[in-house]
Scaffold this active site. Structure first.
Site, PDB file in Angstrom:
ATOM      1  N   VAL A  98      55.803  14.463  71.296  1.00 13.97           N
ATOM      2  CA  VAL A  98      57.159  15.593  71.077  1.00 13.97           C
ATOM      3  C   VAL A  98      57.763  13.664  70.585  1.00 13.97           C
ATOM      4  CG1 VAL A  98      57.361  16.921  72.814  1.00 13.97           C
ATOM      5  CG2 VAL A  98      57.437  14.365  73.713  1.00 13.97           C
ATOM      6  N   SER A  99      58.704  13.706  69.808  1.00 15.90           N
ATOM      7  CA  SER A  99      59.762  12.551  69.042  1.00 15.90           C
ATOM      8  C   SER A  99      60.488  11.441  69.828  1.00 15.90           C
ATOM      9  CB  SER A  99      60.953  13.195  68.050  1.00 15.90           C
ATOM     10  OG  SER A  99      59.566  13.952  67.058  1.00 15.90           O
ATOM     11  N   THR A 100      60.792  11.678  71.076  1.00 17.97           N
ATOM     12  CA  THR A 100      61.528  11.207  72.389  1.00 17.97           C
ATOM     13  C   THR A 100      61.629  10.761  73.252  1.00 17.97           C
ATOM     14  OG1 THR A 100      63.325  12.450  73.020  1.00 17.97           O
ATOM     15  CG2 THR A 100      63.902  10.787  70.630  1.00 17.97           C
ATOM     16  N   GLN A 149      62.326  13.966  75.763  1.00 15.30           N
ATOM     17  CA  GLN A 149      61.461  15.451  75.097  1.00 15.30           C
ATOM     18  C   GLN A 149      60.841  15.266  76.231  1.00 15.30           C
ATOM     19  OE1 GLN A 149      60.887  15.095  71.176  1.00 15.30           O
ATOM     20  NE2 GLN A 149      62.706  16.894  70.778  1.00 15.30           N
TER      21      GLN A 149
END
Length: 200
Positions: free
Chosen positions: A8-10, A13
């Site tokens: 996931v990017s962050t 999330q």
């Protein structure tokens, strides 16, 4: 072995959706990453790559979870192929262990090359159009407002002939090379003696 990779990017999330799908698909080990796709540094991906063996299949939820870009994804797939490692994307229905999956990725590679050719063609056409209109590519030689002020001071001090170039450069806070650049841009002729010795 079926090896899972989830990202996931962050940090806000969560990985649950991907982990559930990878577990259901039969992954024996899953590497989990919380890192932006833009960042080149992905330690969990590096760990997975180091542990992959011939005959393994990397399983991901979606193609964009693995590659930072299409180019990056294709480079990883090429690396997998050299090491005889497969790639399976659950939601994209791509599996490079099958002829159909390899065909789809080859189509992606062809599209990526087509896009690069288009970009090169547009760039070449744009530069040619600019040349016809009398402009050249590259960085503009204009000065910022602060540099403009310093260049005017440089011209004033230089024409007064009271200070040498080293002293002028120090006074306005620039290097001697930058001082000469300012003088040239303002069309000030530089005496041969001063340019060699730094003195009047």
């Amino acid at each position: 072995m079926l090896v899972g990779y989830a990202r996931v990017s962050t940090k806000d999330q969560n990985l649950e959706l991907q982990l559930d799908a990878l577990t259901k698909a039969g992954c024996e080990i899953i590497f989990q990453e919380k890192a932006s796709g833009i960042k080149a540094d992905r330690p969990e991906l590096d760990k997975m790559m180091a542990q992959l063996r011939r005959g393994d299949v990397v399983c991901i939820y979606k193609l964009d979870r693995l590659g930072r870009s299409l180019k990056n994804l294709l480079n990883l797939v090429a690396d997998f192929e050299k090491r005889e490692v497969g790639l399976r994307s659950l939601t994209d229905s791509i599996d490079t262990t099958t002829p159909q999956g390899r065909l789809i990725l080859n189509i992606f590679a062809s599209l990526a090359e087509f896009e690069r050719d288009l970009i090169r063609e547009r760039t070449k056409a744009g530069l040619e159009a600019a040349r016809v209109r009398g402009r050249k590519g590259g960085r503009r030689s204009g000065l910022s407002a602060e540099a403009q002020k310093k260049s005017m001071l440089a011209e004033m001090y230089y024409k007064e002939e009271k200070l040498g170039v080293d002293e002028i450069a120090k006074t306005i806070g620039v290097s001697k090379m930058t001082l000469y650049k300012y003088l040239r841009l303002r069309g000030v002729p530089i005496s041969a003696y001063q340019s060699k010795t730094g003195k009047l």
